[in-house]
Design an enzyme around this catalytic site. Structure first.
Site: not given
Length: 387
Positions: A88, A135, A159, A161, A271, A366, A370
């Site tokens: 990012s 959106s 939001w 970055t 494992r 980004e 949907d």
């Protein structure tokens, strides 16, 4: 699994190997501590610049590597194999800051900002999303008005970055005094230190913890006219930037998915339960087969998209398909890998839970899953479900 690297050039393989080696050697040893502390390893920025990952697909005259799209995608893949926050950071610097300055800026703006951004001496961020418009960017409330030879910006972005450490922000705002149509969206280069501009960091995230996320607050911020991007008007500008970023995400998600698959595969072989490795059980093998199949399909999708991009044939809708598919399968693979690892899957000893939490954000930013569904739906039917 389909030997896709046979289709890569020697230069592309060299780029991939260099970024993978650096991520393994320099980033992975520190990412867990940074994720726990909710910090980004800023001390590694000069090394990222030395790798040539900032604006890697832009011209050499601005200090960039001028790589083609496959090499750029492989960079994103290997960075996100380390962490979505790392990819990012580079993706924003490259696709959302350097790209709009190169594509829509004046030559003076390119020469002033791009070399410093390529060297990592200047960090940038991108301001489109707002508290009330994600959106639906057309509903943004950030506005600009003319005042002599300057513009006055007011609004808020969310939001973001890199926001708190960025020296510049590409801010999109509606220009109340546009010569053609008042309210037209324009891009502005807002510089740190301009009066009224602040970038408080957003805290208490459960996702993208090794990444800096901020707000941008603009209160009567005076921006000189020469800081407006002159060669773009309208939402086409920011949306084309998102197309560049989404392209990188389509590749990056493959890296996160691969890291989770490899962790699950290696764990399942060692494992021991009921006297034998859990890799011998049918249900575990089914999960591993799903993972490698979907990773292979995602690789082919991204590779073809890169070729279309270089040929100038790539459409935003094709990018939506790659972003939508590749992030979705990465989320599913991360969840399956956590199941294979059992209780160990939630610990920092393995990268799976960190990737899973990150990918929940990558699936949203980004363009949500949907929204990309509706973008493709409108393209194939001719009917816009947004309206």
């Amino acid at each position: 699994y389909y030997k896709l690297s046979d289709l890569f050039t020697h230069d592309e393989i060299a780029v991939q190997d260099a970024v993978r080696e650096w991520t393994l050697r320099r980033f992975l040893p520190v990412v867990e501590s940074h994720a726990q502390a909710a910090t980004f390893p800023l001390e590694l920025i000069p090394e990222l610049a030395e790798l040539g990952v900032f604006g890697a697909n832009l011209p050499e005259k601005y200090g960039c590597a001028n790589l083609e799209s496959t090499a750029y995608g492989l960079i994103m893949q290997e960075l996100e194999r380390g962490d979505s926050g790392l990819r990012s950071f580079v993706s924003v610097q490259s696709g959302l800051v350097m790209y709009p300055i190169y594509a829509f800026g004046s030559e003076a703006q390119r020469e002033r900002f791009l070399p410093s951004l390529a060297k990592g001496e200047l960090i940038g961020c991108f301001g489109l999303t707002e508290p009330d418009s994600g959106s639906d960017p057309a509903s943004m409330k950030t506005h600009a008005r003319k005042d002599g030879n300057d513009f006055i910006l007011n609004g808020a972005k969310m939001w973001i970055t890199n926001g708190s450490v960025a020296g510049i922000a590409i801010v999109w705002a509606k220009n109340d005094d546009d010569d053609d149509k008042p309210g037209t969206v324009r891009g502005f280069i807002v510089e740190k230190g301009m009066a009224g501009f602040t970038a408080p960091e957003m805290k208490n995230k459960w996702s993208l913890r090794a990444s800096i996320t901020s707000e941008l607050v603009l209160q009567e911020v005076r921006v000189p006219r020469e800081n407006m991007l002159p060669n773009i008007k309208g939402l086409k500008g920011p949306l084309s930037c998102l197309t560049q970023a989404r392209y990188g995400i389509a590749w990056g998600a493959i890296g996160a998915a691969t890291a989770c698959y490899e962790a699950a595969l290696n764990y399942s072989k060692t494992r021991i339960q009921f006297g034998k490795p859990i890799a011998s059980f049918q249900l575990v093998q089914e999960k591993l087969v799903y993972m490698i199949t979907e990773i292979t399909k995602a690789q082919l999708l991204a590779w073809r998209l890169a070729k279309l991009k270089d040929e100038g044939k790539m459409t935003p809708q094709q990018v939506s398909m790659a972003k939508r598919n590749n992030v979705e399968i990465a989320v599913t693979i991360a969840r399956m890998a956590r199941e294979v690892l059992g209780a160990s899957g939630i610990t920092g000893e393995y990268p799976v839970m960190r990737h899973l939490m990150n990918l929940e954000s990558v699936k949203t930013y980004e363009g949500t899953h949907d929204i990309h569904t509706l973008i493709i739906g409108a393209d194939i039917t001719g009917i816009d479900a947004f309206k």
